[in-house]
Scaffold this motif. Sequence first.
Motif, mmCIF file in Angstrom:
data_model
loop_
_atom_site.group_PDB
_atom_site.id
_atom_site.type_symbol
_atom_site.label_atom_id
_atom_site.label_comp_id
_atom_site.label_asym_id
_atom_site.label_seq_id
_atom_site.Cartn_x
_atom_site.Cartn_y
_atom_site.Cartn_z
ATOM 1 N N HIS A 57 8.526 5.028 -9.782
ATOM 2 C CA HIS A 57 7.332 5.612 -9.176
ATOM 3 C C HIS A 57 6.958 4.885 -7.889
ATOM 4 N N MET A 58 6.530 5.668 -6.906
ATOM 5 C CA MET A 58 6.057 5.112 -5.638
ATOM 6 C C MET A 58 4.636 5.600 -5.404
ATOM 7 N N SER A 59 3.815 4.730 -4.818
ATOM 8 C CA SER A 59 2.463 5.125 -4.451
ATOM 9 C C SER A 59 2.117 4.479 -3.113
ATOM 10 N N LEU A 60 1.042 4.924 -2.519
ATOM 11 C CA LEU A 60 0.581 4.387 -1.242
ATOM 12 C C LEU A 60 -0.804 3.809 -1.436
ATOM 13 N N GLU A 61 -0.959 2.539 -1.107
ATOM 14 C CA GLU A 61 -2.267 1.873 -1.155
ATOM 15 C C GLU A 61 -2.821 1.856 0.264
#
Length: 72
Positions: A57-61
């Motif tokens: 999983h990848m996310s953007l903070e």
Amino acid sequence: MVELSIVLGSTRLPIREVLKMSRGAIVALDSTDADPTLVYVNDTLIARGRVIVNGEHMSLEISEVLPGKVTA
């Protein structure tokens, strides 16, 4: 319609190099993991952040929303 772009980095490649690429090819970018990820909406830079990878999983903070760029 809203166009959202998240930019990790960039590079310049001649079209002949792009056409030679096969699946799984790696493209070197002009940034490191310490550089901010840029968030554009409709070609306007609105925020900076960093990509977080957790397994598959990848996310953007988002670390910074640029002043005057976002209205409620």
